[in-house]
Enzyme design. Structure first.
Site, short mmCIF file in Angstrom:
data_model
loop_
_atom_site.label_atom_id
_atom_site.label_comp_id
_atom_site.label_asym_id
_atom_site.label_seq_id
_atom_site.Cartn_x
_atom_site.Cartn_y
_atom_site.Cartn_z
N ASN A 127 49.51 39.30 31.13
CA ASN A 127 48.23 38.69 30.77
C ASN A 127 48.03 38.69 29.25
OD1 ASN A 127 46.43 37.59 32.90
ND2 ASN A 127 46.85 39.55 33.89
N LYS B 279 49.72 33.43 38.37
CA LYS B 279 49.63 32.13 37.69
C LYS B 279 48.18 31.80 37.33
CE LYS B 279 53.22 29.55 40.11
NZ LYS B 279 53.43 28.37 40.98
N HIS C 106 40.97 41.50 37.60
CA HIS C 106 41.35 42.19 38.83
C HIS C 106 42.02 41.17 39.77
CE1 HIS C 106 41.27 45.21 41.95
NE2 HIS C 106 40.86 44.28 42.78
#
Lengths: 220, 220
Positions: free
Chosen positions: A14, A172, A109
């Site tokens: 991320n 994704k 999350h």
């Protein structure tokens, strides 16, 4: 231009997506510091590759969570961080940090909260038999995965999914929505009302739907 | 051709959708009996309009839930019901009924289970600030809204939604997925593994996604 501090504990995929979107000019943000609580993780290598300052602050060197968070806070303040990004940061954040950054700590999350808080969500979802899963970016509050929701993405769960295939499908979407949430913050569009987060001036999502398994009876 | 018994407590809009799909030839099913635990509800009128046998069995006339369920069971058996459909039936079903119809009692719940079990889900969802909501058809087990999930639908929640507008958006999907679940049962496609329900021989749902609020950064 919003100054980010990114907290990591692992590979940092991320973090990479945020770096890529900043470099592509999609985010009005800069990463001032990447902090890992674990030495040697790949996220630190990613920071170095992109010439982003990084450091390790090991939680093991602090007796209390609050003392660890106090040290994080000092470093974040030193680097003039405005928005704290938890990008796979596997520590519970205490009020020491949260009260210094009210509605300015974001977490991602890998589930459609409030379903499936906590860890090991993909296997739990597959075993539970849900037909949809997803991911959530939220402001962090003092509960576990309970803070006000900024943006969510939803994907189908297939009969032959494993934890790994489901994780890949969700990841994704994580890479898109975390950057989008940061940009909404940077543009000053996020308004918190109670525990709802409104995105001002953004066109409404299409009035669409998904059904899983798909509906076949109307073909008859 | 599967024989249905439909249990209702209210207006019966999901009952109507099932009736309409049967009459349109989309469901290999027939409704043998509609039972309401509340007298005078509109669902009973719908049954009469379509010449479907119906009756009231008031739960108030039974001291124990089990005794009420025993009476339901007798009537369902008399009408040769194979699959029991809870279409807005506002009573908790006991093992008396469930053990006589194992994995043959279906319920629809107006939320993306396991999020938001129970009642008043739309206002709860709006107040919680979730970006997606939906509905779930599941086999009933002995817990509250916990049984194995057959099919789900998901829709966005908008910043200006109220409980009523969200309810209306979800209800459109309920009317499709409940009939689809019944037809999957009628075709013998539903395989229960643990608490997962697999739909054999149905093409996989598209590898799609929805994001709310929508992503705008890739337009930059």
């Amino acid at each position: 231009m919003v100054n980010l501090g990114v907290l990591v504990s692992g590979s940092g995929s991320n973090l990479q997506a945020i770096i890529d979107n900043i470099e592509a000019g999609r985010l009005d943000a800069q990463i001032k510091i990447v902090i890992s609580n674990v030495p040697g993780v790949y996220a630190l290598e990613r920071a170095r590759t992109h010439a982003i300052p990084s450091m390790v602050i090991s939680h093991k060197e602090y007796k209390k969570r609050e003392d660890f968070d106090q040290k994080l806070l000092e470093v974040l303040k030193t680097h003039e961080v405005e928005l704290v990004i938890l990008a796979g940061f596997m520590r519970i954040v205490t009020p020491v940090l949260l009260r210094a950054f009210p509605m300015r700590v974001m977490n991602i999350h890998p589930a459609l909260l409030p379903s499936f808080p906590g860890t090991h969500v993909w296997q739990t979802e597959v075993d539970y038999g849900v037909k949809f899963a997803g991911c959530t970016v939220h402001f962090v509050d003092e509960g576990p995965d309970t803070g006000p929701i900024i943006i969510q993405a939803v994907v189908p769960v297939y009969d032959d999914d494993t934890a790994d295939t489901l994780n890949a499908r969700i990841l994704k979407q994580e890479h898109k929505i975390f950057s989008q949430a940061i940009q909404l913050y940077a543009e000053g569009r996020l308004k918190v009302q109670g525990r709802r987060v409104l995105a001002e001036g953004i066109p409404q999502a299409p009035d669409s739907f998904m059904i899983n398994p798909p509906v076949t009876i109307f073909e008859r």
